[in-house]
Design an enzyme around this catalytic site. Structure first.
Site, mmCIF file in Angstrom:
data_model
loop_
_atom_site.group_PDB
_atom_site.id
_atom_site.type_symbol
_atom_site.label_atom_id
_atom_site.label_comp_id
_atom_site.label_asym_id
_atom_site.label_seq_id
_atom_site.Cartn_x
_atom_site.Cartn_y
_atom_site.Cartn_z
ATOM 1 N N CYS A 104 30.654 -73.745 -9.759
ATOM 2 C CA CYS A 104 30.725 -74.455 -10.721
ATOM 3 C C CYS A 104 31.032 -73.475 -12.036
ATOM 4 C CB CYS A 104 29.220 -74.997 -11.201
ATOM 5 S SG CYS A 104 27.741 -73.719 -11.338
ATOM 6 N N CYS A 124 24.490 -57.059 -10.284
ATOM 7 C CA CYS A 124 23.296 -57.138 -11.331
ATOM 8 C C CYS A 124 23.393 -58.619 -12.038
ATOM 9 C CB CYS A 124 23.687 -56.243 -12.436
ATOM 10 S SG CYS A 124 22.677 -56.106 -13.689
#
Length: 135
Positions: A104, A124
């Protein structure tokens, strides 16, 4: 970039609200904001399970690849193959590698090459962009 799952901003807001996503999830995932370090709900969570894109549910990481990087964001040393797309990010006067959901296009965070073996990577992630499905 073109991603398989496409929604309008209004649709993403509605989806995130229906899922009870944390405040700021829309700004993080759809506007590439970054949550402040040590504030995300998954920074200190070590439960068994899998992490998924909060927007579309795409499986991103297994909990066994999460490690304490000390950076203030949930960090992983390995992503599910094909789950993440990497994009060169030259914002804020530096060069980094942005990570987005391959389904997406949701902004997840960044990947760095200072992680542990065996990959040497540190994905991260923003807690607001991921959802833990506990086993």
């Amino acid at each position: 970039m073109d991603f398989p799952i496409k929604k309008t901003e209004a649709e993403w807001r509605e989806i995130l609200a229906a899922k009870g996503a944390e405040p700021g999830a829309f700004e993080v995932t759809r506007k590439a904001y970054t949550e402040r370090p040590f504030t995300g709900k998954y920074e200190e969570i070590w439960a068994d399970g899998s992490y998924h894109c909060v927007c579309c549910g795409n499986h991103l990481f297994d909990a066994g690849t999460k490690f304490d990087a000390g950076c203030g964001w949930p960090s992983f040393w390995k992503a599910i193959p094909g789950a993440i797309t990497e994009i060169s990010d030259r914002s804020h006067g530096m060069v980094r590698t942005e990570t987005v959901c391959s389904q997406c296009g949701a902004h997840l965070g960044h990947v760095f090459d200072d992680g542990p073996a065996p990959t040497g990577l540190r994905y991260c992630m923003n807690s607001a962009a991921i959802d833990l499905q506990e086993k």
